[in-house]
Scaffold this motif. Structure first.
Motif, PDB file in Angstrom:
ATOM      1  N   PHE A 162       0.814  -1.202   0.080  1.00 56.34           N
ATOM      2  CA  PHE A 162      -0.063  -0.033   0.059  1.00 56.34           C
ATOM      3  C   PHE A 162       0.813   1.193  -0.020  1.00 56.34           C
ATOM      4  N   THR A 163       1.552   1.331   1.038  1.00 56.69           N
ATOM      5  CA  THR A 163       2.563   2.536   1.106  1.00 56.69           C
ATOM      6  C   THR A 163       3.589   2.456   2.149  1.00 56.69           C
ATOM      7  N   ALA A 164       4.699   3.146   1.958  1.00 60.72           N
ATOM      8  CA  ALA A 164       5.819   3.071   3.104  1.00 60.72           C
ATOM      9  C   ALA A 164       5.207   3.744   4.221  1.00 60.72           C
ATOM     10  N   GLU A 165       5.852   3.367   5.470  1.00 59.71           N
ATOM     11  CA  GLU A 165       5.497   4.020   6.677  1.00 59.71           C
ATOM     12  C   GLU A 165       6.473   5.212   6.939  1.00 59.71           C
ATOM     13  N   THR A 166       6.223   6.338   6.811  1.00 53.98           N
ATOM     14  CA  THR A 166       7.179   7.736   6.709  1.00 53.98           C
ATOM     15  C   THR A 166       6.549   8.288   8.123  1.00 53.98           C
ATOM     16  N   MET A 167       7.718   8.832   8.702  1.00 48.12           N
ATOM     17  CA  MET A 167       7.252   9.441   9.978  1.00 48.12           C
ATOM     18  C   MET A 167       8.339  10.764  10.151  1.00 48.12           C
ATOM     19  N   PHE A 168       7.666  11.615  10.816  1.00 46.60           N
ATOM     20  CA  PHE A 168       8.578  13.101  11.111  1.00 46.60           C
ATOM     21  C   PHE A 168       8.015  13.985  12.093  1.00 46.60           C
ATOM     22  N   PRO A 169       8.675  14.735  12.997  1.00 42.89           N
ATOM     23  CA  PRO A 169       8.160  15.635  13.955  1.00 42.89           C
ATOM     24  C   PRO A 169       7.037  16.543  13.261  1.00 42.89           C
ATOM     25  N   VAL A 170       6.223  16.744  14.223  1.00 48.78           N
ATOM     26  CA  VAL A 170       5.150  17.794  13.663  1.00 48.78           C
ATOM     27  C   VAL A 170       4.906  18.420  15.242  1.00 48.78           C
ATOM     28  N   CYS A 171       4.161  19.860  14.895  1.00 51.19           N
ATOM     29  CA  CYS A 171       3.911  20.632  15.997  1.00 51.19           C
ATOM     30  C   CYS A 171       2.721  21.687  15.499  1.00 51.19           C
ATOM     31  N   SER A 172       2.307  22.361  16.163  1.00 52.71           N
ATOM     32  CA  SER A 172       1.415  23.409  15.900  1.00 52.71           C
ATOM     33  C   SER A 172       2.010  24.394  15.501  1.00 52.71           C
ATOM     34  N   PRO A 173       1.375  25.535  14.412  1.00 57.21           N
ATOM     35  CA  PRO A 173       2.061  26.686  14.427  1.00 57.21           C
ATOM     36  C   PRO A 173       2.548  27.679  15.298  1.00 57.21           C
ATOM     37  N   GLY A 174       1.607  27.549  16.443  1.00 57.56           N
ATOM     38  CA  GLY A 174       1.683  28.289  17.629  1.00 57.56           C
ATOM     39  C   GLY A 174       2.594  27.783  18.585  1.00 57.56           C
ATOM     40  N   TYR A 175       2.735  26.373  18.621  1.00 57.03           N
ATOM     41  CA  TYR A 175       3.940  25.925  19.510  1.00 57.03           C
ATOM     42  C   TYR A 175       5.406  26.261  18.733  1.00 57.03           C
ATOM     43  N   LEU A 176       5.422  26.422  17.492  1.00 52.42           N
ATOM     44  CA  LEU A 176       6.588  26.541  16.854  1.00 52.42           C
ATOM     45  C   LEU A 176       6.897  28.206  16.925  1.00 52.42           C
ATOM     46  N   GLU A 177       5.903  28.900  16.899  1.00 57.14           N
ATOM     47  CA  GLU A 177       6.021  30.344  17.060  1.00 57.14           C
ATOM     48  C   GLU A 177       6.535  30.834  18.452  1.00 57.14           C
ATOM     49  N   LYS A 178       5.994  29.818  19.540  1.00 56.08           N
ATOM     50  CA  LYS A 178       6.338  30.308  20.981  1.00 56.08           C
ATOM     51  C   LYS A 178       7.648  29.656  21.205  1.00 56.08           C
ATOM     52  N   HIS A 179       7.965  28.248  20.770  1.00 57.75           N
ATOM     53  CA  HIS A 179       9.133  27.888  21.594  1.00 57.75           C
ATOM     54  C   HIS A 179      10.199  27.604  20.411  1.00 57.75           C
ATOM     55  N   GLY A 180      10.169  27.925  19.214  1.00 55.80           N
ATOM     56  CA  GLY A 180      11.111  27.579  18.063  1.00 55.80           C
ATOM     57  C   GLY A 180      11.703  28.852  17.727  1.00 55.80           C
ATOM     58  N   PRO A 181      12.410  28.851  16.654  1.00 56.34           N
ATOM     59  CA  PRO A 181      12.518  27.606  15.663  1.00 56.34           C
ATOM     60  C   PRO A 181      13.500  26.658  16.332  1.00 56.34           C
ATOM     61  N   LEU A 182      13.683  25.337  15.544  1.00 55.47           N
ATOM     62  CA  LEU A 182      14.402  24.214  15.683  1.00 55.47           C
ATOM     63  C   LEU A 182      15.619  24.297  14.586  1.00 55.47           C
ATOM     64  N   SER A 183      16.872  24.294  14.944  1.00 54.84           N
ATOM     65  CA  SER A 183      17.927  24.215  14.028  1.00 54.84           C
ATOM     66  C   SER A 183      18.379  22.844  13.645  1.00 54.84           C
ATOM     67  N   SER A 184      18.088  22.076  14.527  1.00 53.81           N
ATOM     68  CA  SER A 184      18.517  20.560  14.098  1.00 53.81           C
ATOM     69  C   SER A 184      17.778  19.460  15.051  1.00 53.81           C
ATOM     70  N   LEU A 185      17.812  18.242  14.874  1.00 50.20           N
ATOM     71  CA  LEU A 185      17.496  17.209  15.557  1.00 50.20           C
ATOM     72  C   LEU A 185      17.773  17.350  16.833  1.00 50.20           C
ATOM     73  N   ALA A 186      18.944  17.754  17.321  1.00 52.84           N
ATOM     74  CA  ALA A 186      19.654  17.700  18.435  1.00 52.84           C
ATOM     75  C   ALA A 186      18.831  18.732  19.431  1.00 52.84           C
ATOM     76  N   ASP A 187      17.972  19.513  18.901  1.00 54.35           N
ATOM     77  CA  ASP A 187      17.207  20.524  19.744  1.00 54.35           C
ATOM     78  C   ASP A 187      16.137  19.791  20.426  1.00 54.35           C
ATOM     79  N   LEU A 188      15.495  18.739  19.712  1.00 59.62           N
ATOM     80  CA  LEU A 188      14.381  18.148  20.072  1.00 59.62           C
ATOM     81  C   LEU A 188      14.149  17.700  21.686  1.00 59.62           C
ATOM     82  N   PRO A 189      15.172  16.726  22.184  1.00 61.74           N
ATOM     83  CA  PRO A 189      15.135  16.512  23.338  1.00 61.74           C
ATOM     84  C   PRO A 189      14.770  17.857  24.727  1.00 61.74           C
ATOM     85  N   ALA A 190      15.108  18.925  24.186  1.00 61.10           N
ATOM     86  CA  ALA A 190      14.826  20.186  25.126  1.00 61.10           C
ATOM     87  C   ALA A 190      13.433  20.412  25.008  1.00 61.10           C
ATOM     88  N   HIS A 191      12.742  20.004  24.223  1.00 63.08           N
ATOM     89  CA  HIS A 191      11.113  20.295  23.888  1.00 63.08           C
ATOM     90  C   HIS A 191      10.357  19.230  24.656  1.00 63.08           C
TER      91      HIS A 191
END
Length: 303
Positions: A162-191
């Motif tokens: 049917f299709t491949a399983e593809t996944m990626f980080p997602v957030c709301s525009p409001g969350y990104l505006e308040k807590h972002g931006p993220l420069s790399s994957l290494a930033d994720l554990p801090a969120h």
């Protein structure tokens, strides 16, 4: 009127003869047809009288076809088999409800918005939701199929990519505006990363996702954990944190702008999705049309 009525006054006599000849027993034939042995015996005598020939050698506790009986049985067996195949085909073709099973998340966020786009009006697609692939048991009815993940060995099923399983980080525009931006994957554990409880979910986790990129992630205490992926999606939409998004679950939400991808990285796993249905009876023409339509949508939305 067909001349055959002169010799065989009722078609029901042929059903009785077929059962008695196959089972070589009036008693067993009576059990199969849910009538008394006397009724079977009477029907066979009526058939023999009409044909003017004996059809069975009646021995103690045993029946044996005569030469005339063998000749009639070959014709009756062949004819009834053909009638049965035709009846099944007509019944299956007439069935209009096509049952498509999908996980709660895929069904809610991917399949439901697309059902109404099926280009033909000759079949109604009935969506059924399930919680676990392991408990999914489809009927071999020629109309039931499922979109499912590849973590189950589907023995006895037709299994189509049917299709491949593809996944990626997602957030709301409001969350990104308040807590972002993220420069790399290494930033994720801090969120605030939103998690599925491993007791309810067998798929990839944040730890798996980050490990794929060489990042060691230890699950901290007091994290936001949910036992259902729909709860994760709602938490992400509300701006509570960052979740792992699967293409066939949140792709439409990203396309609409309700969710955003704070980073460009996306991981395709080996747990592909499949379209499955029971072996034993081919899909009806209408169900096959739905199958082909779904397979087309799956390949178009795989990225």
């Amino acid at each position: 009127m067909r001349d055959m009525r002169r010799f065989i006054p009722s078609g029901n006599l042929l059903y009785v003869f077929d059962a008695a000849a196959r089972l070589q027993s009036f008693t067993k034939a009576s059990e199969e047809l849910n009538v008394t042995p006397a009724a079977i015996s009477h029907a066979i005598r009526q058939l023999e009288t009409g044909l003017g020939a004996s059809l069975f050698h009646r021995k103690h506790r045993q029946l044996q076809l005569t030469d005339d009986g063998e000749k009639l049985f070959r014709s009756v067996e062949s004819g009834l088999d053909q009638i049965e195949r035709t009846a099944i085909e007509i019944h299956s073709t007439a069935a209009s409800d096509i049952k498509v099973y999908a996980s709660i998340t895929v069904g809610t966020y991917w399949l439901l918005p697309r059902i109404s786009t099926y280009p033909s009006h000759d079949a109604r697609i009935e969506m059924q939701l399930y919680n676990s692939d392991k408990k999914l048991d489809l009927a071999a009815d020629g109309v039931s199929m499922a979109i499912t993940n590849g973590r189950v060995d589907w023995q006895g099923y037709e299994v189509l990519p049917f299709t491949a399983e593809t996944m990626f980080p997602v957030c709301s525009p409001g969350y990104l505006e308040k807590h972002g931006p993220l420069s790399s994957l290494a930033d994720l554990p801090a969120h605030n990363l939103l998690h599925l409880d491993s007791h309810y979910h067998e798929g990839a986790t944040w730890r798996d996702f980050l490990a794929h990129y060489g990042l060691n992630y230890t699950l901290p205490g007091g994290v936001s954990t949910f036992n259902n992926y729909i709860l994760v999606v709602h938490a992400v939409l509300s701006g509570a944190g960052i979740g792992l998004g699967w293409q066939h679950s949140v792709g439409d939400l990203v396309a609409s702008g309700a969710l955003v991808r704070p980073l460009k990285e996306a991981q395709t796993t080996t747990n592909d999705f499949f379209l499955v249905y029971r072996k034993g009876r081919p899909l009806t023409p209408r169900a096959a049309g739905v199958r082909d339509w779904l397979l087309g949508l799956g390949s178009l939305n795989a990225s």
